[in-house]
Design a protein around this motif. Sequence first.
Motif, PDB file in Angstrom:
ATOM      1  N   LYS A 125      38.904  30.796  34.067  1.00 49.57           N
ATOM      2  CA  LYS A 125      37.752  29.136  33.483  1.00 49.57           C
ATOM      3  C   LYS A 125      36.950  28.675  34.843  1.00 49.57           C
ATOM      4  CE  LYS A 125      37.344  24.978  32.288  1.00 49.57           C
ATOM      5  NZ  LYS A 125      37.854  23.444  31.585  1.00 49.57           N
ATOM      6  N   LYS A 126      38.110  28.698  36.159  1.00 48.57           N
ATOM      7  CA  LYS A 126      37.336  28.080  37.177  1.00 48.57           C
ATOM      8  C   LYS A 126      36.523  28.945  37.720  1.00 48.57           C
ATOM      9  CE  LYS A 126      38.953  26.252  41.584  1.00 48.57           C
ATOM     10  NZ  LYS A 126      39.789  26.325  42.261  1.00 48.57           N
ATOM     11  N   TYR A 127      36.411  30.152  37.985  1.00 49.58           N
ATOM     12  CA  TYR A 127      35.309  31.265  37.991  1.00 49.58           C
ATOM     13  C   TYR A 127      34.659  31.952  37.553  1.00 49.58           C
ATOM     14  CZ  TYR A 127      38.141  30.345  42.752  1.00 49.58           C
ATOM     15  OH  TYR A 127      38.129  29.129  43.692  1.00 49.58           O
ATOM     16  N   PRO A 128      34.125  31.213  36.391  1.00 47.59           N
ATOM     17  CA  PRO A 128      33.521  31.638  35.335  1.00 47.59           C
ATOM     18  C   PRO A 128      32.664  32.659  35.464  1.00 47.59           C
ATOM     19  CG  PRO A 128      32.847  29.399  35.722  1.00 47.59           C
ATOM     20  CD  PRO A 128      33.602  30.201  36.795  1.00 47.59           C
ATOM     21  N   GLY A 129      33.362  34.545  34.544  1.00 49.46           N
ATOM     22  CA  GLY A 129      32.429  35.553  34.462  1.00 49.46           C
ATOM     23  C   GLY A 129      32.913  36.565  35.745  1.00 49.46           C
ATOM     24  N   LEU A 130      34.619  36.102  36.234  1.00 50.98           N
ATOM     25  CA  LEU A 130      35.046  36.704  37.160  1.00 50.98           C
ATOM     26  C   LEU A 130      36.553  36.685  36.661  1.00 50.98           C
ATOM     27  CD1 LEU A 130      34.110  35.384  41.014  1.00 50.98           C
ATOM     28  CD2 LEU A 130      32.780  36.924  39.492  1.00 50.98           C
ATOM     29  N   ARG A 131      37.143  38.165  36.903  1.00 53.24           N
ATOM     30  CA  ARG A 131      38.646  38.458  36.839  1.00 53.24           C
ATOM     31  C   ARG A 131      38.976  38.621  38.325  1.00 53.24           C
ATOM     32  NH1 ARG A 131      39.067  43.339  32.925  1.00 53.24           N
ATOM     33  NH2 ARG A 131      38.905  41.667  31.243  1.00 53.24           N
ATOM     34  N   TYR A 132      40.712  37.358  38.562  1.00 54.35           N
ATOM     35  CA  TYR A 132      41.405  37.559  39.338  1.00 54.35           C
ATOM     36  C   TYR A 132      41.761  39.063  39.628  1.00 54.35           C
ATOM     37  CZ  TYR A 132      44.392  36.512  43.525  1.00 54.35           C
ATOM     38  OH  TYR A 132      44.986  36.444  44.693  1.00 54.35           O
ATOM     39  N   ILE A 133      41.049  39.429  40.526  1.00 59.05           N
ATOM     40  CA  ILE A 133      41.761  41.014  41.427  1.00 59.05           C
ATOM     41  C   ILE A 133      42.523  40.968  42.147  1.00 59.05           C
ATOM     42  CG2 ILE A 133      41.030  43.490  41.842  1.00 59.05           C
ATOM     43  CD1 ILE A 133      40.173  42.754  39.029  1.00 59.05           C
ATOM     44  N   THR A 134      43.662  41.804  42.797  1.00 56.78           N
ATOM     45  CA  THR A 134      44.007  41.230  43.854  1.00 56.78           C
ATOM     46  C   THR A 134      44.591  43.295  44.034  1.00 56.78           C
ATOM     47  OG1 THR A 134      46.266  40.307  45.525  1.00 56.78           O
ATOM     48  CG2 THR A 134      46.341  40.439  42.871  1.00 56.78           C
ATOM     49  N   PHE A 135      45.098  43.406  45.360  1.00 55.82           N
ATOM     50  CA  PHE A 135      45.678  44.366  45.537  1.00 55.82           C
ATOM     51  C   PHE A 135      46.834  44.353  45.760  1.00 55.82           C
ATOM     52  CE2 PHE A 135      46.890  47.625  49.645  1.00 55.82           C
ATOM     53  CZ  PHE A 135      47.838  48.543  48.858  1.00 55.82           C
ATOM     54  N   VAL A 136      47.746  44.513  45.015  1.00 59.77           N
ATOM     55  CA  VAL A 136      48.926  44.233  44.206  1.00 59.77           C
ATOM     56  C   VAL A 136      50.262  45.214  45.697  1.00 59.77           C
ATOM     57  CG1 VAL A 136      51.327  44.509  43.013  1.00 59.77           C
ATOM     58  CG2 VAL A 136      49.220  44.044  41.807  1.00 59.77           C
ATOM     59  N   ASN A 137      50.734  46.194  46.159  1.00 61.23           N
ATOM     60  CA  ASN A 137      50.944  47.342  47.269  1.00 61.23           C
ATOM     61  C   ASN A 137      52.249  46.901  46.701  1.00 61.23           C
ATOM     62  OD1 ASN A 137      50.782  48.176  49.997  1.00 61.23           O
ATOM     63  ND2 ASN A 137      50.476  46.363  51.084  1.00 61.23           N
ATOM     64  N   GLY A 138      52.605  46.967  46.091  1.00 62.15           N
ATOM     65  CA  GLY A 138      53.986  47.269  45.461  1.00 62.15           C
ATOM     66  C   GLY A 138      54.681  45.924  45.489  1.00 62.15           C
ATOM     67  N   ARG A 139      54.714  44.843  44.890  1.00 61.02           N
ATOM     68  CA  ARG A 139      55.267  43.004  45.739  1.00 61.02           C
ATOM     69  C   ARG A 139      54.869  42.724  43.920  1.00 61.02           C
ATOM     70  NH1 ARG A 139      50.456  39.475  47.122  1.00 61.02           N
ATOM     71  NH2 ARG A 139      48.941  41.036  46.601  1.00 61.02           N
ATOM     72  N   SER A 167      41.622  21.020  31.907  1.00 56.72           N
ATOM     73  CA  SER A 167      41.718  20.015  32.823  1.00 56.72           C
ATOM     74  C   SER A 167      41.279  21.003  33.924  1.00 56.72           C
ATOM     75  CB  SER A 167      42.858  19.907  33.543  1.00 56.72           C
ATOM     76  OG  SER A 167      43.452  20.210  34.434  1.00 56.72           O
ATOM     77  N   LEU A 168      40.776  21.615  34.475  1.00 50.85           N
ATOM     78  CA  LEU A 168      39.951  22.567  35.170  1.00 50.85           C
ATOM     79  C   LEU A 168      38.892  22.485  34.955  1.00 50.85           C
ATOM     80  CD1 LEU A 168      42.432  25.581  35.174  1.00 50.85           C
ATOM     81  CD2 LEU A 168      42.524  23.570  36.186  1.00 50.85           C
ATOM     82  N   ASP A 169      37.985  22.557  36.627  1.00 50.94           N
ATOM     83  CA  ASP A 169      36.288  22.138  36.605  1.00 50.94           C
ATOM     84  C   ASP A 169      36.119  23.614  36.885  1.00 50.94           C
ATOM     85  OD1 ASP A 169      36.222  19.493  35.437  1.00 50.94           O
ATOM     86  OD2 ASP A 169      36.396  18.964  37.555  1.00 50.94           O
ATOM     87  N   PRO A 170      35.018  23.890  36.428  1.00 52.25           N
ATOM     88  CA  PRO A 170      34.275  24.868  37.045  1.00 52.25           C
ATOM     89  C   PRO A 170      33.864  25.202  38.278  1.00 52.25           C
ATOM     90  CG  PRO A 170      32.833  24.897  34.791  1.00 52.25           C
ATOM     91  CD  PRO A 170      34.052  23.981  35.284  1.00 52.25           C
ATOM     92  N   VAL A 171      33.655  25.879  38.787  1.00 54.96           N
ATOM     93  CA  VAL A 171      32.826  26.201  40.141  1.00 54.96           C
ATOM     94  C   VAL A 171      31.482  26.370  39.563  1.00 54.96           C
ATOM     95  CG1 VAL A 171      34.808  26.285  41.540  1.00 54.96           C
ATOM     96  CG2 VAL A 171      33.329  28.722  40.853  1.00 54.96           C
ATOM     97  N   ASP A 172      30.611  26.514  41.183  1.00 52.39           N
ATOM     98  CA  ASP A 172      29.273  26.958  40.232  1.00 52.39           C
ATOM     99  C   ASP A 172      29.418  28.525  40.847  1.00 52.39           C
ATOM    100  OD1 ASP A 172      27.944  24.466  39.582  1.00 52.39           O
ATOM    101  OD2 ASP A 172      27.356  24.040  42.379  1.00 52.39           O
ATOM    102  N   VAL A 173      28.528  29.031  39.022  1.00 54.18           N
ATOM    103  CA  VAL A 173      27.975  30.907  39.222  1.00 54.18           C
ATOM    104  C   VAL A 173      27.364  31.252  40.470  1.00 54.18           C
ATOM    105  CG1 VAL A 173      27.499  32.276  38.153  1.00 54.18           C
ATOM    106  CG2 VAL A 173      29.513  30.953  36.804  1.00 54.18           C
ATOM    107  N   GLU A 174      27.678  32.065  40.617  1.00 51.31           N
ATOM    108  CA  GLU A 174      26.773  31.895  42.668  1.00 51.31           C
ATOM    109  C   GLU A 174      27.076  31.103  43.498  1.00 51.31           C
ATOM    110  OE1 GLU A 174      23.248  34.304  41.688  1.00 51.31           O
ATOM    111  OE2 GLU A 174      23.978  34.860  39.236  1.00 51.31           O
ATOM    112  N   GLY A 175      27.683  30.297  42.979  1.00 54.05           N
ATOM    113  CA  GLY A 175      27.463  29.345  44.231  1.00 54.05           C
ATOM    114  C   GLY A 175      28.683  30.275  45.842  1.00 54.05           C
ATOM    115  N   GLU A 176      28.721  29.348  46.697  1.00 53.94           N
ATOM    116  CA  GLU A 176      29.691  29.844  47.512  1.00 53.94           C
ATOM    117  C   GLU A 176      30.816  30.639  47.357  1.00 53.94           C
ATOM    118  OE1 GLU A 176      30.407  28.039  52.115  1.00 53.94           O
ATOM    119  OE2 GLU A 176      29.918  27.529  51.264  1.00 53.94           O
ATOM    120  N   ASP A 177      31.679  29.522  46.325  1.00 54.51           N
ATOM    121  CA  ASP A 177      33.147  29.656  46.138  1.00 54.51           C
ATOM    122  C   ASP A 177      33.135  30.811  45.062  1.00 54.51           C
ATOM    123  OD1 ASP A 177      33.733  27.837  47.744  1.00 54.51           O
ATOM    124  OD2 ASP A 177      34.406  26.126  46.028  1.00 54.51           O
ATOM    125  N   TRP A 178      31.705  30.717  44.296  1.00 49.02           N
ATOM    126  CA  TRP A 178      32.078  31.950  43.548  1.00 49.02           C
ATOM    127  C   TRP A 178      31.523  33.071  44.347  1.00 49.02           C
ATOM    128  CZ3 TRP A 178      29.098  35.731  41.194  1.00 49.02           C
ATOM    129  CH2 TRP A 178      29.851  36.146  39.396  1.00 49.02           C
TER     130      TRP A 178
END
Length: 203
Positions: A125-139, A167-178
């Motif tokens: 919702k906060k980052y429209p069009g993105l998916r949370y990716i992280t290097f789990v690295n055994g965690r 309640s969440l406001d999305p950031v601007d798509v293709e904005g700096e945070d996004w």
Amino acid sequence: MTALPSLSTINEDDESSSSPIAVTLSLLLEPSSVLLDRVVPEIRKLLPYRAPFASYAELIDVTFQVIPALDVKEKAEFIAGHPRIGETKNLSNLSAKEQGATQTTNSTPPEVLARLGHLNACYEKKYPGLRYITFVNGRSRAAIVEEMEDKLGFEHSLSPTYPSIESLDPVDVEGEDWLSELERAIVDVGKIAKSRLAGLGVE
């Protein structure tokens, strides 16, 4: 056991979707139409002008030299080839191993899985069009919950519903945070690919 095509075949100029390059990158990066239709053909174009790939790691490095030329939507689709954190179904063998789905079903408390599901929805919702990716690295998944909460600015909790997605406001798509999140995710996909190589005992 997952096996990569032999290194010698990767250097063959094969246009098919089942070419050694396509199969190798689909295993290490997860398959997507962008990977197969855009990235692999760009790598193939380089084959006549460069020395043969001496390692799978070199193929990954060249892949991540090609990816910056993709447009923003293609980059977002590329990272969406990876499953969401905490998913346990329809995973590739390597994703299942990384996400802990091959462990006993009791290894992750259900409240942690529920929290991950909510955090994924909040992130998207906060980052429209993105998916949370992280290097789990055994965690553990519990550790990833805290990482996602910190990323989203949430207090640590195991609530499956707080805060509300509405309640969440999305950031601007293709904005700096996004864009920063998009590029961070791409870097982590590269880390995941290198870790997969190490796990397969090749380089």
